[in-house]
Design a protein around this motif. Sequence first.
Motif, PDB file in Angstrom:
ATOM      1  N   ALA A 164       3.325  10.140   1.467  1.00  0.00           N
ATOM      2  CA  ALA A 164       3.670  10.342   0.058  1.00  0.00           C
ATOM      3  C   ALA A 164       2.799   9.518  -0.883  1.00  0.00           C
ATOM      4  O   ALA A 164       2.735   9.801  -2.081  1.00  0.00           O
ATOM      5  CB  ALA A 164       5.145  10.005  -0.158  1.00  0.00           C
ATOM      6  N   ASP A 165       2.142   8.486  -0.349  1.00  0.00           N
ATOM      7  CA  ASP A 165       1.211   7.703  -1.167  1.00  0.00           C
ATOM      8  C   ASP A 165      -0.210   8.253  -1.117  1.00  0.00           C
ATOM      9  O   ASP A 165      -1.132   7.635  -1.652  1.00  0.00           O
ATOM     10  CB  ASP A 165       1.221   6.243  -0.702  1.00  0.00           C
ATOM     11  N   GLU A 197       0.808  -1.229   0.000  1.00  0.00           N
ATOM     12  CA  GLU A 197       0.000   0.000   0.000  1.00  0.00           C
ATOM     13  C   GLU A 197       0.841   1.280   0.000  1.00  0.00           C
ATOM     14  O   GLU A 197       0.291   2.375   0.010  1.00  0.00           O
ATOM     15  CB  GLU A 197      -0.941  -0.008   1.209  1.00  0.00           C
ATOM     16  N   HIS A 198       2.171   1.127   0.041  1.00  0.00           N
ATOM     17  CA  HIS A 198       3.034   2.318   0.105  1.00  0.00           C
ATOM     18  C   HIS A 198       4.134   2.273  -0.958  1.00  0.00           C
ATOM     19  O   HIS A 198       5.323   2.418  -0.631  1.00  0.00           O
ATOM     20  CB  HIS A 198       3.651   2.458   1.512  1.00  0.00           C
ATOM     21  N   PRO A 199       3.760   2.111  -2.229  1.00  0.00           N
ATOM     22  CA  PRO A 199       4.800   2.016  -3.272  1.00  0.00           C
ATOM     23  C   PRO A 199       5.649   3.280  -3.364  1.00  0.00           C
ATOM     24  O   PRO A 199       6.849   3.215  -3.617  1.00  0.00           O
ATOM     25  CB  PRO A 199       3.989   1.802  -4.563  1.00  0.00           C
ATOM     26  N   ARG A 200       5.038   4.444  -3.140  1.00  0.00           N
ATOM     27  CA  ARG A 200       5.788   5.702  -3.285  1.00  0.00           C
ATOM     28  C   ARG A 200       6.822   5.836  -2.154  1.00  0.00           C
ATOM     29  O   ARG A 200       7.966   6.207  -2.409  1.00  0.00           O
ATOM     30  CB  ARG A 200       4.796   6.879  -3.277  1.00  0.00           C
ATOM     31  N   SER A 201       6.430   5.526  -0.925  1.00  0.00           N
ATOM     32  CA  SER A 201       7.408   5.570   0.169  1.00  0.00           C
ATOM     33  C   SER A 201       8.547   4.601  -0.108  1.00  0.00           C
ATOM     34  O   SER A 201       9.725   4.922   0.114  1.00  0.00           O
ATOM     35  CB  SER A 201       6.753   5.229   1.520  1.00  0.00           C
ATOM     36  N   ALA A 202       8.217   3.412  -0.610  1.00  0.00           N
ATOM     37  CA  ALA A 202       9.268   2.418  -0.904  1.00  0.00           C
ATOM     38  C   ALA A 202      10.202   2.946  -1.988  1.00  0.00           C
ATOM     39  O   ALA A 202      11.434   2.811  -1.893  1.00  0.00           O
ATOM     40  CB  ALA A 202       8.629   1.101  -1.333  1.00  0.00           C
ATOM     41  N   GLN A 203       9.621   3.587  -2.996  1.00  0.00           N
ATOM     42  CA  GLN A 203      10.433   4.137  -4.097  1.00  0.00           C
ATOM     43  C   GLN A 203      11.343   5.263  -3.573  1.00  0.00           C
ATOM     44  O   GLN A 203      12.535   5.319  -3.889  1.00  0.00           O
ATOM     45  CB  GLN A 203       9.471   4.678  -5.151  1.00  0.00           C
ATOM     46  N   VAL A 262       9.925   0.228   5.549  1.00  0.00           N
ATOM     47  CA  VAL A 262      10.549   1.396   4.907  1.00  0.00           C
ATOM     48  C   VAL A 262      10.023   2.627   5.640  1.00  0.00           C
ATOM     49  O   VAL A 262       8.916   2.606   6.185  1.00  0.00           O
ATOM     50  CB  VAL A 262      10.212   1.546   3.398  1.00  0.00           C
ATOM     51  N   PRO A 263      10.821   3.714   5.673  1.00  0.00           N
ATOM     52  CA  PRO A 263      10.313   4.920   6.337  1.00  0.00           C
ATOM     53  C   PRO A 263       9.062   5.421   5.619  1.00  0.00           C
ATOM     54  O   PRO A 263       8.962   5.330   4.396  1.00  0.00           O
ATOM     55  CB  PRO A 263      11.457   5.928   6.179  1.00  0.00           C
ATOM     56  N   LEU A 264       8.138   5.925   6.400  1.00  0.00           N
ATOM     57  CA  LEU A 264       6.915   6.516   5.850  1.00  0.00           C
ATOM     58  C   LEU A 264       7.279   7.939   5.439  1.00  0.00           C
ATOM     59  O   LEU A 264       7.643   8.753   6.294  1.00  0.00           O
ATOM     60  CB  LEU A 264       5.880   6.525   6.967  1.00  0.00           C
TER      61      LEU A 264
END
Length: 450
Positions: free
Chosen positions: A69-70, A23-29, A54-56
């Motif tokens: 960020a998502d 649910e957090h692809p942008r944070s992971a990227q 991963v950091p939020l």
Amino acid sequence: MAVAPASALQQLLAAERERFLAEHPRSAQLAAQAREHLLMGVPMPWMVRWAGGVPLFLDQAQGSRVVDADGREYVDVALGDTGAMTGHSPAPVTAAIAARRGITTMMPTEDAIAVAGELARRFGVPAWQFTLSATDANRFALRMCRQIQRRPKVLMFQWCYHGSVDESVAALDDQGVVRPKPGNVGPPVDVALTTRLAEFNDLDAVRRELAHEDVACVLAEPALTNVGMVLPEDGFLGGLEEACRETGTLLIYDETHTISAGPGGCVAAWGLAPDLVTLGKALGAGVPTGAYGVSAAVRDRILADDEGDYFDWGGVGGTLAGNALSLAAARATLEHVLTPQAFAHMETACTRYREGVEAAFARHGLPWSIVQLGARAEFHFTPEPPRTGGAAHAAIDPLLDDVLHVALLNRGVLLTPFHNMALFGPSTTTDDVDAVLAALDEALGLVAAG
Ligand SMILES: Cc1ncc(COP(=O)(O)O)c(C=O)c1O
């Protein structure tokens, strides 16, 4: 019923992390991108400790809400670990910031006079100085105490936290000997030369340590707040003040977190009588600001001290300390945001939360406890709240913490990372509190043995 076994918690953590990452692809990227030029992939190392893996990454925060960020929104009861106790970006503060012409100039402003006067009224000590952080407020307060006392040491409490103050990165070992805290990064000197430690709520230990008469000052929170939350037992703070008086030791209360107790922190709420008070974080609604205030007697001793160089090379200072922007933010915070009415609302919200958490523990058969100090509350994985820092530290369970935190993130709630602390600001609504309780109820249902 009790807590599920560790193997089940591990499976739960893996499942919740998988959901979080999906649910957090942008944070992971962004986390991957950040590893290129940010040491450890984050602006500060502790930011890697977010429970999701991963950091939020933040997009924006307003009032009691944060958007990542998502584009996911959370009810925020971490509130920047107190820096945003005012709620995020409160309008009077953002207006004061926008109106400020001149950010830093080497010149004092009228706002400094207003803020110092208000802090004097709230905390009962008359003379104030400003820094950029609570850590620096503590560092300079310690220096001044050592200077006027001509004594080398400071007494602190086991598992206290007062920022990255060198003297405080110390802990008692199993034999009761002062050692560097595990992992102390490059200590400048042996902490045993600078620091004495006692357990919170242990007056005998305090008296034993102060009897050496080499302690310039005690640096204490009126309630320990960084290892769970440990409230003072009846008579402890009175006994601490008495022991300080009897041994000629100064007493500093660090109200950075315990200002949750009310407009003048625990000092005003409980009628305490420190020689110095330090604070930071929420003072400027998160705009970097710290402050320390001293009693009339300490002020007079500092002014009479002709050996200390307080103006130049003496180790007390900071170019940006007391800058115009920070003090404009602090003035707006004190005059319009952290008002007595706001504190009343914040405490009511926190009480609703605490009672809801107690009911949820009972519903899920979890033998846990929760402690409240005004607008903040923290739960412990023990049937009774711990009464010392040592006991609170022993009760920490990193696996349970991680499961609960990531489960809450997945349900739209930001609980303070590395703590189980929830803080309620002036803009937190009843609906916010109920949303947190509903998410927590689900998370507790997951970790309770079925
Ligand atoms: C009681 C207390 N004092 C001081 C500090 C240091 O604050 P800062 O990191 O903003 O300097 C903290 C930080 O958590 C704290 O909890």
